[in-house]
Design an enzyme around this catalytic site. Structure first.
Site: not given
Ligand code: F6P
Length: 326
Positions: A175, A106, A133, A75, A131, A129, A14
């Protein structure tokens, strides 16, 4: 160990505000140390496909203030396979890239960890990120901007919630981690904050709402992290409507707005520091590690540790938030 002459940089997973500031810092630090820099486009997919672009100082002009990532991100499913990683290794070798700096979360570091183990290819990571985390850095690049985006949105929602005497259930990203929910919830004076790191007990939530109702408090904000065990904002709203219909509820899912926008001053400074440190670290022979800031000092954490030990959330802050929102 062979001297490093040419490095690659990529963003993955992300996107997060400040990734561009990090790319800028990496490119300029590398060039000032007589290294060549190549941008790898579209994360690990670009590494596999040899999607490379030489980066000069001027290629990173005027990007420090821009959200997203000029290198694009993805991803990658293919990089999860041995064949995909083999292709990536050969593409890097063909381009004479000696080391790579990965900016991501991660998932990115999990890939980096396996890649290092399989091919012994030198890599350094930057925590990018929203997040927050990752273990080994007090803050990740993009978190500060994201929580400020949430706070701005929730403040606006609070205005209309109060005017209409409504209870808003607001879902934020996260998430697996509740940092965005916890920090923005405290800053907005949320009536409750529901996060994946703690079990959600509807009984205590309803008790709190009933208590508020008896005090004639008919409006409020509940922040729910998307990964909370309640199942998310719609589930929470449904439960409240079914069990305490006096409250008029509304749901807002903030979604990807949290990932965009111009990075905050804190994120730009963090990204600049870490980008600079990452290049210096590679030159000093460090590999297989994420560079972060812990207790105001540069800190290096093995990829394997950064991903396995999520930052511990301070549960005392949840308790504090409940007291302060009374
Ligand atoms: O990893 C960061 C994040 O923003 C999470 O908090 C979220 O669940 C996810 O990415 C959403 O990803 P995508 O854009 O692939 O839906």
């Amino acid at each position: 160990m062979l001297p490093i002459k040419k490095i690659g940089v990529f963003t993955s997973g992300g996107d997060s505000p400040g990734m561009n500031a990090a790319i800028r810092a990496i490119v300029r630090t590398a060039i000032s140390n007589d290294l060549e820099v190549v941008g790898i486009l579209n994360g690990y997919d670009g590494m596999i496909n040899g999607d490379f672009k030489k980066l000069e100082t001027t290629d990173v002009s005027n990007i420090i203030q821009r959200g997203g990532t000029i290198l694009k991100t993805a991803r990658s499913d293919e990089f999860r396979t041995k064949e995909g990683r083999q292709k990536a290794f050969l593409a890097l070798k063909k381009e004479n890239i000696d080391a790579v700096i990965a900016i991501g979360g991660d998932g990115t570091f999990t890939g980096a960890c396996i890649f290092e183990e399989e091919f012994g290819f030198p890599m350094i990571g930057l925590p990018g990120t929203i997040d927050n985390d990752l273990y080994g850095s007090d803050f990740t690049i993009g978190f500060d901007t994201a929580i400020n985006t949430v706070v701005e949105a929730v403040d606006k929602i609070r205005d209309t919630a109060t005017s209409h005497d409504r209870l808003f259930i607001i879902e934020v990203m996260g998430r697996d981690a509740g940092f965005i929910a916890l920090h923005s919830g405290i800053a907005c004076g949320a009536e409750d904050i529901l996060i994946p790191e703690t079990k959600t007990y509807y009984n205590s939530l309803l008790q709190k709402l009933k208590h508020d109702w008896r005090r004639n408090k008919k409006t409020g904000i509940i922040i729910v992290a998307e990964g909370d065990d309640s199942g998310g904002a719609f589930e929470v709203a449904k439960h409240i409507e079914n069990n305490f219909p006096e409250f008029k509820t509304r749901v807002t899912i903030l979604g990807h707005i949290q990932r965009g926008g111009s990075p905050s001053c804190n994120d730009r400074v963090l990204a600049s520091k870490l980008g600079y440190e990452a290049v210096i670290a590679l030159l000093k022979g460090k590999r297989g590690m994420m560079v972060g800031i812990a207790n105001n000092k540069t800190a290096f954490t093995l990829f394997s540790k950064a991903i396995k030990h999520h930052q511990f959330i301070n549960k005392g802050l949840l308790e504090m938030a409940r007291v302060l929102s009374n």
